[in-house]
Design a protein around this motif. Structure first.
Motif, PDB file in Angstrom:
ATOM      1  N   GLY A  29       0.778  -1.242   0.000  1.00  9.84           N
ATOM      2  CA  GLY A  29       0.000   0.000   0.000  1.00  9.84           C
ATOM      3  C   GLY A  29       0.801   1.278   0.000  1.00  9.84           C
ATOM      4  O   GLY A  29       0.222   2.376   0.081  1.00  9.84           O
ATOM      5  N   LYS A  30       2.120   1.179  -0.108  1.00 12.34           N
ATOM      6  CA  LYS A  30       2.929   2.411  -0.091  1.00 12.34           C
ATOM      7  C   LYS A  30       2.653   3.253  -1.342  1.00 12.34           C
ATOM      8  O   LYS A  30       2.540   2.714  -2.443  1.00 12.34           O
ATOM      9  CB  LYS A  30       4.421   2.055  -0.037  1.00 12.34           C
ATOM     10  CG  LYS A  30       5.341   3.267  -0.086  1.00 12.34           C
ATOM     11  CD  LYS A  30       6.801   2.868  -0.074  1.00 12.34           C
ATOM     12  CE  LYS A  30       7.708   4.054  -0.381  1.00 12.34           C
ATOM     13  NZ  LYS A  30       7.571   4.528  -1.758  1.00 12.34           N
ATOM     14  N   ARG A  84       4.690   5.892   2.710  1.00 12.38           N
ATOM     15  CA  ARG A  84       4.338   4.539   3.162  1.00 12.38           C
ATOM     16  C   ARG A  84       3.186   4.621   4.170  1.00 12.38           C
ATOM     17  O   ARG A  84       2.365   3.714   4.269  1.00 12.38           O
ATOM     18  CB  ARG A  84       5.566   3.850   3.797  1.00 12.38           C
ATOM     19  CG  ARG A  84       5.437   2.331   3.838  1.00 12.38           C
ATOM     20  CD  ARG A  84       6.631   1.651   4.480  1.00 12.38           C
ATOM     21  NE  ARG A  84       7.826   1.565   3.668  1.00 12.38           N
ATOM     22  CZ  ARG A  84       7.977   0.826   2.567  1.00 12.38           C
ATOM     23  NH1 ARG A  84       6.983   0.094   2.116  1.00 12.38           N
ATOM     24  NH2 ARG A  84       9.116   0.807   1.909  1.00 12.38           N
ATOM     25  N   PRO A  87      -0.123   7.346   1.701  1.00 11.87           N
ATOM     26  CA  PRO A  87       0.196   7.181   0.271  1.00 11.87           C
ATOM     27  C   PRO A  87      -0.127   8.416  -0.566  1.00 11.87           C
ATOM     28  O   PRO A  87       0.567   8.717  -1.534  1.00 11.87           O
ATOM     29  CB  PRO A  87      -0.678   5.997  -0.148  1.00 11.87           C
ATOM     30  CG  PRO A  87      -0.944   5.254   1.125  1.00 11.87           C
ATOM     31  CD  PRO A  87      -0.956   6.268   2.224  1.00 11.87           C
ATOM     32  N   ASN A  94      -2.242   4.408   5.515  1.00  9.95           N
ATOM     33  CA  ASN A  94      -2.001   3.038   5.078  1.00  9.95           C
ATOM     34  C   ASN A  94      -1.571   2.229   6.303  1.00  9.95           C
ATOM     35  O   ASN A  94      -0.412   2.314   6.742  1.00  9.95           O
ATOM     36  CB  ASN A  94      -0.899   3.029   4.011  1.00  9.95           C
ATOM     37  CG  ASN A  94      -0.469   1.620   3.641  1.00  9.95           C
ATOM     38  OD1 ASN A  94      -1.279   0.693   3.659  1.00  9.95           O
ATOM     39  ND2 ASN A  94       0.810   1.470   3.321  1.00  9.95           N
TER      40      ASN A  94
END
Ligand code: BG6
Length: 475
Positions: A29-30, A84, A87, A94
């Motif tokens: 999900g970064k 991270r 995002p 995230n």
């Protein structure tokens, strides 16, 4: 014989930064950072190197922290990758990203290693750059503050030392004057100062926020401090040194610690017709935060020699974005830098000057009387792995001489709370690839290939271990 007066709670540390070690640039999900984007454009980095995989600290952090424990580190100074955690730069968190840092912090704490956490080590979310030009727009301050508050709240009680921004002087010069770092702008002096102003306010607001959220934690910026010498005793060279100090050191340190710009810089802006957009209330915020800063973080690598530059024809090198060619650009007439014939240089031509570290500490102490945390100091070299060993005696010599000077500075009244070797493992040098190694731990990877990414303890690892165990007596 050195008179070691290090306090028993001296913070012996080592460091890294997210983009330089983590890798996993689009995992879990970064979001992308400006460095992910910039390094993927051909010609922007040395041999096209990037941090896509880096030294895979993201997946190997447990192994790395256990090596830190074996070394006896008291602290690990690392940065959090903003995209991270956020995002898009702001808004939705995230959770997987935040959980990674939680696990890293917990892993450090498990081994009694103090996490020293940097909020911003240059990897701005690309989303903010795309939306409004990132730091060029005041909205970036709000996004940064949202990010900072989230981390302060989430890690309250676990993180006792926070760094707001790493090397603001370095990143703004490279980003808006020399075009070597993103956003790759050349000679944009107006923007350079405006971006700096936004970063000062972001830093100041983060300081204020931390004091509200976690009164027990300490906070400061880490600054790339490069002290200087006048070329000789010619009065014009003494003045060139003064100009350099104002424009390259005090411009930042005075704002952090006094909450105001140096008078010389204000005049400089006037003469160069740079008009800063300063919002009502900014001055008060800077002044208030300046009272609350706990320490000055210093990244120290070398010193400069300053000489008069009367004819404005001294050239400074920069890399052309389009072609990647190295070109020269005219530099201001305020000073020029000369080579120091008394000092040796590194493989990358940077002067090696241990006493410069003492000078830096003395100057900071004399000007600001604030505790100092050496957040970075180390030697970037070519290292060679032979039969699983790296005999980096040159690095030991470098670190030894610098730590000795640090002890002298303490003996002379400087309140130095800790020293972090740059870096713990080898990592990506932003513009020099993986071949330029700083680590106490060698990582088996090359510029063009990840190889095995296996870790090997260098001789300097074993040496630093003894230094820490004896609190500096065995050096
Ligand atoms: C510091 C940076 O200013 O310089 C680090 O904070 C960097 O991120 C270090 O690695 C050394 O720079 P270089 O160019 O030698 O890798």
């Amino acid at each position: 014989m050195i008179n070691n007066k290090l306090p028993l709670n001296f913070i012996w540390g080592s460091g890294s930064s997210a983009y330089q070690v983590e890798g996993a640039y689009e995992r879990d999900g970064k979001g992308l950072s400006v460095w992910d984007t910039f390094s993927h454009i051909p010609g922007n980095t040395f041999r096209g190197t990037n941090g896509d995989i880096a030294v895979d600290h993201y997946h190997r952090y447990k192994e790395d922290v256990s090596l830190m424990a074996e070394l006896g580190l008291k602290a690990y100074c690392f940065s959090i990758s903003w995209p991270r955690v956020f995002p898009e730069g702001s808004g939705a968190v995230n959770e997987q990203g935040a959980a990674f840092y939680e696990a890293l912090i917990d892993e450090c704490i498990k081994y009694k290693i103090e996490p020293i956490v940097t909020l911003y080590h240059w990897d701005l979310p690309q989303a903010l750059q795309t939306a409004y030009g990132g730091w060029e727009d005041r909205r970036c301050i709000d996004a940064y503050l949202e990010y900072a508050k989230y981390l302060f709240t989430r890690f309250k009680g676990k993180v006792k030392y926070w760094i707001t921004i790493n090397g603001q002087n370095f990143i703004t010069s490279q980003g808006w004057l020399t075009a070597l770092h993103p956003p790759g702008k050349l000679n944009e002096e107006q923007l350079f100062f405006q971006v700096n102003h936004h970063m000062y306010i972001a830093h100041a607001k983060a300081v204020q926020a931390l004091k509200k959220i976690d009164g027990q934690a300490q906070i400061g910026a880490s600054f790339s401090y490069t002290p200087s010498y006048a070329f000789d005793c010619a009065p014009e060279n003494a003045m060139a040194k003064m100009n350099y100090d104002e424009l390259h050191n005090f411009l930042w340190t005075d704002v952090y610690i006094y909450g105001r710009y140096p008078k010389f810089v204000l005049k400089y802006l006037e003469k160069r017709q740079v008009v800063l957009d300063i919002a009502p209330g900014d001055q008060a915020i800077l002044l208030d935060a300046a009272q609350k800063v706990d320490f000055m973080g210093i990244n120290y690598y070398s010193t400069r020699v300053c000489e008069e530059n009367p004819i404005e024809q001294e050239k400074k090198m920069y890399r052309e974005r389009e072609t990647g060619d190295i070109k020269a650009r005219p530099m201001s007439c305020y000073y020029k830098n000369a080579k120091n014939p008394y000092l040796e240089v590194t493989d990358w031509d940077s002067s090696i000057d241990a006493s410069g570290l003492r000078l830096a500490c003395r100057e900071i102490t004399s000007r600001y009387q604030l505790p100092i945390l050496i957040t970075e100091n180390g030697l970037g070299t070519f290292d060679y792995l032979e039969n699983g060993e790296v005999h980096d005696t040159y690095r030991i010599e470098y670190l030894r001489s610098h730590i000795k000077e640090l002890m002298l500075a303490i003996d002379e009244g400087c309140d130095i709370i800790g020293y972090c070797v740059w870096s713990f493992t080898d990592m990506l040098s932003w513009l020099n690839g993986y071949q330029k190694r700083y680590g106490l731990v060698y990582v088996d990877r090359a510029d063009q290939s990840e190889l095995t990414l296996q870790r090997y303890k260098k001789d300097s690892f074993y040496w630093y271990k003894k230094v820490i165990a004896s609190n500096g007596d065995v050096i």
